[in-house]
Write an enzyme that holds these catalytic residues in place. Structure first.
Site, PDB file in Angstrom:
ATOM      1  N   CYS A  94       5.367  21.873 -50.485  1.00 43.25           N
ATOM      2  CA  CYS A  94       5.590  22.888 -51.516  1.00 43.25           C
ATOM      3  C   CYS A  94       6.170  24.157 -50.898  1.00 43.25           C
ATOM      4  CB  CYS A  94       4.288  23.207 -52.251  1.00 43.25           C
ATOM      5  SG  CYS A  94       4.488  24.471 -53.536  1.00 43.25           S
ATOM      6  N   GLY A 200      14.222  13.600 -54.067  1.00 44.48           N
ATOM      7  CA  GLY A 200      15.202  14.675 -54.126  1.00 44.48           C
ATOM      8  C   GLY A 200      16.455  14.292 -54.894  1.00 44.48           C
ATOM      9  N   GLY A 223      10.885  13.993 -59.668  1.00 47.26           N
ATOM     10  CA  GLY A 223      10.184  15.169 -60.168  1.00 47.26           C
ATOM     11  C   GLY A 223      10.900  15.805 -61.332  1.00 47.26           C
TER      12      GLY A 223
END
Length: 333
Positions: A94, A200, A223
């Site tokens: 993160c 990614g 994500g």
């Protein structure tokens, strides 16, 4: 053809978004494994008497992600939550400023030995799989040193986001370096049974296909692409079977002729769709049918919904979750 799509698809942990409500739709959308938001290890211990209400046992494969700074009781927290999940993931990727300031998340990338110690302590404290999510490095590429150290700890899974922490989410994910990673580590990974998951810039099925074709990782983690399109996991599988495999096999494997329209008609799903900017597409009852391949070929610009459409998601999600347990506790936790 009798081939089978074997790549595992993971929904990523996204702070402020991946609560029980949204991850449930990732499950419906075809994700094989669902990640929670990240939970601070000290807060898990603080709320240890309420963990059954906070986590509950899911009817899908559920990974709890934890974070903290070096020296925090990762092992104790992991032991407390292991009964509520199918795996523990350690956040070392993160890049958010407040997490870095607290010496958690991607801050740990600065010292691979400390990452090794954390993974080892968690592995020794639980009976379920342990994974770690990392980036290529903190402010420069140091992935080879990081992986060398982590392999000594023998996590079951390592998820690599192909940016440095300094890049945040800007620029392109650097999948070119995956070739070097595979040359250096694939043999050792196979020997130690460590699975690599790539993450990614996966927001359309075509990108997933290119990564799998070029690198064939054990899994892909999605994500932000799933925030825009919670059914991207099904669409990736469909893309493989409709373009390269046998679509009838995909239908039989998943026991689906089409994604049930009641998902669309469900009021809660409509609320969620509005929040993430998809309602105008869904209200015409398009996209989620296997009967018409054309409806699945959503172009990249269709998915490039303004991120501002979901900035209020967390606030509204607290209200939607009021019936799960006290919403103030969710907000504070």
């Amino acid at each position: 053809m009798s081939l089978k799509f074997s790549t595992k698809l993971y929904s990523a942990p996204i702070a402020g978004y991946t609560n029980d409500y949204l991850t449930y739709y990732f499950h419906l959308g075809g994700a094989d494994y669902i990640y929670s938001e990240m939970f601070n290890v000290n807060e898990i211990i603080r709320f240890k008497d309420k963990l059954e209400k906070i986590f509950k046992r899911k009817d899908y494969k559920y990974i709890i992600q934890i974070f903290g700074k070096y020296g925090d009781p990762f092992d104790v927290a992991s032991n407390l939550v292991q009964e509520y999940c199918d795996g523990i993931d350690i956040n070392s990727g993160c890049p958010v400023k407040k997490v870095i300031k607290a010496q958690g998340g991607a801050f740990l990338l600065k010292d691979p030995f400390k990452m090794y110690k954390i993974v080892k302590s968690v592995k020794d404290s639980v009976d379920i799989p342990v994974s770690i999510k990392i980036r290529l490095g903190f402010d420069k590429i140091e992935i080879f040193e990081i992986l060398s150290s982590l392999f000594e700890a023998k996590p079951n899974f390592i998820t690599i986001h192909f940016r440095t922490a300094k890049m945040l989410f800007s620029g392109k994910a650097n999948y070119d370096i995956a070739y070097e990673i595979e040359d250096k580590f694939n043999e050792q990974a196979n020997k130690l049974n460590i699975k690599l998951i790539y993450n990614g810039d996966i927001d359309i099925p075509q990108k997933a296909y290119e990564i799998i074709k070029n690198h064939n990782p054990y899994g892909l983690m999605i994500g932000r692409g799933a925030l825009y399109d919670p059914f991207i996991f099904h669409r990736i599988k469909y893309y493989f079977y409709s373009n390269f495999y046998d679509i009838e096999q995909y239908k039989s494997l998943n026991n689906l002729k089409k994604i049930p329209i009641f998902w669309f008609k469900d009021k809660n799903f409509q609320n969620l769709a509005i929040l993430i900017g998809l309602y105008n597409k869904l209200k015409n009852e398009k996209f989620y049918f296997f009967e018409n391949e054309r409806n699945f070929k959503i172009e990249e610009e269709d998915i490039n919904i303004k991120y501002s459409s979901i900035v209020h998601f967390r606030k509204i999600a607290h209200k939607l979750l009021k019936n799960v347990y006290d919403s103030k506790e969710i907000k504070n936790f």
